[in-house]
Write a protein that holds these residues in place. Structure first.
Motif, PDB file in Angstrom:
ATOM      1  N   HIS B  46      45.939  89.104 -26.217  1.00 38.17           N
ATOM      2  CA  HIS B  46      45.083  90.308 -26.172  1.00 38.17           C
ATOM      3  C   HIS B  46      45.931  91.517 -25.919  1.00 38.17           C
ATOM      4  O   HIS B  46      46.838  91.462 -25.099  1.00 38.17           O
ATOM      5  CB  HIS B  46      44.166  90.245 -24.949  1.00 38.17           C
ATOM      6  CG  HIS B  46      42.970  89.398 -25.115  1.00 38.17           C
ATOM      7  ND1 HIS B  46      41.947  89.690 -25.959  1.00 38.17           N
ATOM      8  CD2 HIS B  46      42.637  88.245 -24.498  1.00 38.17           C
ATOM      9  CE1 HIS B  46      41.029  88.754 -25.869  1.00 38.17           C
ATOM     10  NE2 HIS B  46      41.412  87.869 -24.992  1.00 38.17           N
ATOM     11  N   ILE B  58      43.189  94.519 -29.686  1.00 37.81           N
ATOM     12  CA  ILE B  58      43.590  93.569 -30.728  1.00 37.81           C
ATOM     13  C   ILE B  58      43.726  92.182 -30.126  1.00 37.81           C
ATOM     14  O   ILE B  58      44.356  92.004 -29.080  1.00 37.81           O
ATOM     15  CB  ILE B  58      44.904  94.006 -31.390  1.00 37.81           C
ATOM     16  CG1 ILE B  58      44.712  95.409 -31.959  1.00 37.81           C
ATOM     17  CG2 ILE B  58      45.308  93.023 -32.486  1.00 37.81           C
ATOM     18  CD1 ILE B  58      45.790  95.881 -32.869  1.00 37.81           C
ATOM     19  N   THR B  59      43.112  91.205 -30.779  1.00 38.90           N
ATOM     20  CA  THR B  59      43.154  89.820 -30.327  1.00 38.90           C
ATOM     21  C   THR B  59      43.795  88.993 -31.422  1.00 38.90           C
ATOM     22  O   THR B  59      43.359  89.050 -32.569  1.00 38.90           O
ATOM     23  CB  THR B  59      41.722  89.304 -30.069  1.00 38.90           C
ATOM     24  OG1 THR B  59      41.049  90.228 -29.221  1.00 38.90           O
ATOM     25  CG2 THR B  59      41.742  87.941 -29.420  1.00 38.90           C
ATOM     26  N   ILE B  60      44.828  88.230 -31.066  1.00 39.28           N
ATOM     27  CA  ILE B  60      45.498  87.396 -32.069  1.00 39.28           C
ATOM     28  C   ILE B  60      45.521  85.959 -31.589  1.00 39.28           C
ATOM     29  O   ILE B  60      45.845  85.693 -30.427  1.00 39.28           O
ATOM     30  CB  ILE B  60      46.938  87.897 -32.318  1.00 39.28           C
ATOM     31  CG1 ILE B  60      46.886  89.288 -32.952  1.00 39.28           C
ATOM     32  CG2 ILE B  60      47.708  86.939 -33.213  1.00 39.28           C
ATOM     33  CD1 ILE B  60      48.243  89.904 -33.192  1.00 39.28           C
ATOM     34  N   TYR B  61      45.188  85.042 -32.473  1.00 41.27           N
ATOM     35  CA  TYR B  61      45.182  83.633 -32.097  1.00 41.27           C
ATOM     36  C   TYR B  61      46.290  82.867 -32.810  1.00 41.27           C
ATOM     37  O   TYR B  61      46.485  83.016 -34.013  1.00 41.27           O
ATOM     38  CB  TYR B  61      43.834  82.991 -32.448  1.00 41.27           C
ATOM     39  CG  TYR B  61      43.758  81.548 -31.998  1.00 41.27           C
ATOM     40  CD1 TYR B  61      44.278  80.526 -32.775  1.00 41.27           C
ATOM     41  CD2 TYR B  61      43.201  81.232 -30.765  1.00 41.27           C
ATOM     42  CE1 TYR B  61      44.240  79.216 -32.334  1.00 41.27           C
ATOM     43  CE2 TYR B  61      43.160  79.919 -30.324  1.00 41.27           C
ATOM     44  CZ  TYR B  61      43.680  78.921 -31.106  1.00 41.27           C
ATOM     45  OH  TYR B  61      43.642  77.617 -30.666  1.00 41.27           O
ATOM     46  N   ALA B  68      53.259  88.442 -31.698  1.00 41.04           N
ATOM     47  CA  ALA B  68      51.956  89.103 -31.704  1.00 41.04           C
ATOM     48  C   ALA B  68      52.085  90.513 -31.142  1.00 41.04           C
ATOM     49  O   ALA B  68      51.566  91.472 -31.710  1.00 41.04           O
ATOM     50  CB  ALA B  68      50.946  88.290 -30.886  1.00 41.04           C
ATOM     51  N   LEU B 207      48.660  92.693 -40.823  1.00 42.22           N
ATOM     52  CA  LEU B 207      48.735  91.422 -40.091  1.00 42.22           C
ATOM     53  C   LEU B 207      48.873  90.256 -41.059  1.00 42.22           C
ATOM     54  O   LEU B 207      49.654  89.326 -40.836  1.00 42.22           O
ATOM     55  CB  LEU B 207      47.479  91.228 -39.220  1.00 42.22           C
ATOM     56  CG  LEU B 207      47.378  92.092 -37.974  1.00 42.22           C
ATOM     57  CD1 LEU B 207      46.054  91.834 -37.259  1.00 42.22           C
ATOM     58  CD2 LEU B 207      48.528  91.808 -37.010  1.00 42.22           C
ATOM     59  N   ILE B 212      49.908  86.609 -40.002  1.00 41.77           N
ATOM     60  CA  ILE B 212      48.996  86.434 -38.875  1.00 41.77           C
ATOM     61  C   ILE B 212      47.602  86.448 -39.476  1.00 41.77           C
ATOM     62  O   ILE B 212      47.115  87.481 -39.944  1.00 41.77           O
ATOM     63  CB  ILE B 212      49.154  87.578 -37.854  1.00 41.77           C
ATOM     64  CG1 ILE B 212      50.545  87.509 -37.227  1.00 41.77           C
ATOM     65  CG2 ILE B 212      48.083  87.490 -36.777  1.00 41.77           C
ATOM     66  CD1 ILE B 212      50.877  88.673 -36.315  1.00 41.77           C
ATOM     67  N   ASN B 214      44.671  84.976 -38.022  1.00 42.19           N
ATOM     68  CA  ASN B 214      43.539  84.798 -37.106  1.00 42.19           C
ATOM     69  C   ASN B 214      43.597  85.914 -36.076  1.00 42.19           C
ATOM     70  O   ASN B 214      44.376  85.847 -35.123  1.00 42.19           O
ATOM     71  CB  ASN B 214      43.637  83.447 -36.404  1.00 42.19           C
ATOM     72  CG  ASN B 214      43.610  82.296 -37.388  1.00 42.19           C
ATOM     73  OD1 ASN B 214      42.580  81.953 -37.950  1.00 42.19           O
ATOM     74  ND2 ASN B 214      44.775  81.715 -37.621  1.00 42.19           N
ATOM     75  N   ALA B 215      42.789  86.945 -36.299  1.00 42.11           N
ATOM     76  CA  ALA B 215      42.891  88.113 -35.423  1.00 42.11           C
ATOM     77  C   ALA B 215      41.613  88.931 -35.449  1.00 42.11           C
ATOM     78  O   ALA B 215      40.778  88.790 -36.346  1.00 42.11           O
ATOM     79  CB  ALA B 215      44.068  88.989 -35.861  1.00 42.11           C
TER      80      ALA B 215
END
Lengths: 125, 365, 172
Positions: B46, B58-61, B68, B207, B212, B214-215
């Motif tokens: 996060h 911004i949330t990145i998985y 990230a 992204l 990336i 998954n975000a």
């Protein structure tokens, strides 16, 4: 698997069913702890992070970029009472009480966030 | 004294009773799988920063935290640049173009603004000009073009109608190659209703290029989400327009934007009445009768423009406009608190409160 | 001077052997990774339960404590945090087994005792880990997972212990 029948006594079976039934309850009570909101983190560019409990009635003065931001905590809730900004959007946000709730005074560089998780990946508003 | 009684016998019995062996193996496998599940570090990253005059989250998985954060720092810079480029009050390309529009002469469009103009022309058309970035002068009059508002009094009726009469529209812009001109000297562009959406789209692409996938990029509450949270979809909470709690939630399907326009985002109060920032181009004043509109759509720029247009359209015309714009999921809350919603959206929204609101189900979109 | 002769009975030998087995399992178990360092599934409970049923509670208690002490001395973790966790777990399982033996009727079988012992073992370990080492809220999230694992291992251990007892009965 008919051997299983001989393997377990009546008491065993009772015990097994009890534990299996109680398990979801255990998960629920342990994991819902995450959603509990009992403290708030206030951030300012000059003072960094400070944590306060929501369980005690108090008034808090924080130094922001242009002046003071005033908070009030009461009954497990917190709000901006006043701040050094023109629009007072922060004050308009009102009382916050839910876990993960967030409000900020952008011009004064002061923000507050209630601890815990909201339970959602992101909030739309 | 006999030797230890078990030694020989235990091993032979183990060979005979393979169930014991199998159980031990199973036990070990179970144990290791439980471990592998517990041992993994929480792979959600996060980050929050300021941008477009609001909080960007911004949330990145599933990407390691260093990579990230690097991506997020790049996005932060990018957004700062875009904010300056499209800000109506900054000394930038947009300002120069707005001045040139007033001359109604042909000029070369700045590459940083042109794509936004082209997109806005299309969306203005499909929204029957309810989404209209050409009313910059009106927005300025109400004091909503800058981040801080100096005046807390509504402008006079004369000033408002003077500007409304001029009817500046995106269709007044004529294109010739990379040059353009306005046929209407009162045209002034203000991209407040689409800039965030457009910026989010650009950065989702960024992204993706960085692999990336998954975000979530959330700019002041409006967001676009791609991919999933690991094995489960992203879950979005929708805040109640009148208080801080989440009153509804929905699950993201693959790649979607969720945008909400509300009368509570930017406003001032004068003599007990609330004047918010969503100006109806037809009346020149803030649109009335709507509390909020939530829209789900693939790209964020369209979702942004649509949530504004549908807010203005109100409970009587939102359906027509949504259909025209190709929007498939709409939830409109009118000033009485009634929820107007199409069947597809109704199926996706989960109301969190014990008392669900009054729902007005519309025709399918 | 009188020579005191200690006669090791056949039973002593058995118990010694069983303890040795328990210690071995304990050592092997210590090599396995764990979500919280030191918290173990308690596979050595198999021996404790088998001893409980065959030789009674006090013998089982003895074997348990010996296992933890000898095991930690052999590994070299005597008085370490890991040792405290093992000891805490062992004491909790022993303490819950005593009242369990008073169950009326046929009472508990090896599986039942095993589940009780495993869960008590895990709870004991968790309490010590939480109070002494990691008093963090996030630990509580792990608890249901650990208890679930404990129940599963308890069942498995119980089945294995039951087999062990059957073969012993057959053998004798």
């Amino acid at each position: 698997m008919s051997k299983m029948g001989k393997l377990l006594t009546t008491a065993d079976k009772v015990l097994l069913s009890c534990t299996v039934l109680l398990l979801p309850f255990l998960y629920f009570s342990a994991w819902s702890q995450d959603l509990q909101a009992d403290s708030v983190k206030i951030w300012s560019s000059s003072q960094g992070f400070q944590t306060f409990t929501l369980n005690q009635k108090q008034k808090i003065l924080i130094d922001g970029a242009h002046g003071k931001s005033v908070f009030e905590i009461q009954n497990g809730k917190i709000r901006f009472v006043d701040s050094k900004c023109t629009n007072k959007i922060c004050v308009r946000a009102g009382w916050l009480s839910h876990a993960g709730a967030f409000a900020a005074c952008l011009p004064n560089n002061v923000s507050m966030e209630i601890t815990g998780t909201t339970g959602y990946d992101s909030i739309n508003f | 004294m006999t030797p230890l009684p078990f030694s020989g016998r235990l091993f032979t019995t183990v060979r005979q009773h393979t169930i014991v062996q199998q159980l031990s193996v199973l036990l070990l496998c179970l144990f290791l799988s439980v471990l592998s599940a517990c041992d993994r570090k929480e792979p959600v990253h996060h980050s929050r920063f300021l941008g477009f005059g609001t909080i960007i989250e911004i949330t990145i998985y599933g990407t390691d935290h260093e990579r990230a954060q690097q991506a997020i720092d790049d996005i932060e810079n990018d957004i700062a640049i875009m904010h300056r480029t499209w800000h109506p009050r900054e000394k930038n390309a947009l300002r120069r173009m707005n001045n040139l529009f007033q001359t109604t002469e042909w000029f070369s469009a700045a590459p940083s603004v042109r794509p936004l103009i082209l997109k806005s022309i299309k969306l203005s058309q499909t929204s029957q000009h309810l989404f209209n970035p050409a009313i910059g002068k009106l927005i300025e009059l109400w004091g909503f073009s800058q981040d801080e508002r100096p005046v807390n009094e509504p402008p006079s009726e004369q000033k408002i109608s003077a500007l409304v009469r001029k009817q500046p529209r995106m269709s007044d812009i004529k294109l010739k190659g990379i040059t353009m001109r306005s046929t209407n000297p009162d045209l002034k562009l203000d991209f407040g209703a689409i800039a965030k959406g457009y910026a989010i789209d650009k950065n989702i692409e960024r992204l993706r290029k960085l692999n990336i996938n998954n975000a979530i990029i959330n700019a002041g509450g409006d967001l676009r989400a791609i991919g999933k949270h690991g094995e489960r979809p992203w879950v979005i909470g929708i805040r109640d327009p009148r208080n801080e709690g989440v009153f509804a939630s929905l699950k993201i399907q693959e790649d979607e934007s969720v945008f909400t326009s509300g009368d509570y985002e930017r406003y001032f109060e004068y003599q007990g009445k609330r004047y918010h920032h969503i100006i109806d181009p037809r009346t020149g004043s803030p649109a009335e009768e709507t509390l909020s509109v939530t829209v789900i759509h693939s790209d964020a720029a369209t979702a942004d423009a649509a949530s504004t247009a549908l807010f203005i359209a109100g409970k009587d015309y939102w359906h027509e406009i949504a259909k025209n714009m190709g929007i498939k999921y709409v939830m409109l809350i009118d000033s009485e608190g009634t929820v107007h919603i199409n069947p597809a959206m109704r199926a996706r929204i989960h109301f969190e409160s014990e008392k669900p609101p009054t729902i007005n189900l519309s025709e399918p979109l | 001077m009188q020579q005191i002769e200690l006669e090791a009975t056949r039973e002593d030998m058995r118990i010694a052997w069983l303890t040795a087995l328990a210690v071995t399992i304990h050592i092997v178990e210590s090599a396995l990774p764990s979500p919280i360092p030191g918290i173990k599934p308690g596979l050595a409970n198999i021996i404790t339960i088998a001893v409980l049923i065959r030789y009674g509670w006090s013998t089982a208690a003895w074997v348990s404590i010996l296992r933890v002490l000898a095991g930690s001395l052999l590994i070299g973790t005597f008085l370490s945090p890991g040792f405290l966790l093992s000891l805490g777990g062992a004491i909790c399982s022993i303490m819950i087994l005593k009242p369990a033996t008073y169950m009326p009727g046929k009472g508990f079988g090896p599986v039942g005792y095993s589940i009780l012992a495993a869960v008590a073992h895990m709870c004991g370990q968790f309490t010590i880990a939480y109070t002494l080492f990691i008093p963090h809220q996030a630990m509580l999230n792990l608890l249901p997972v650990l208890i679930t694992a404990a129940i599963l291992f308890g069942i498995m251990s119980g089945i294995i212990a039951s087999r062990l007892l059957q073969t012993r009965n057959n053998g004798n």
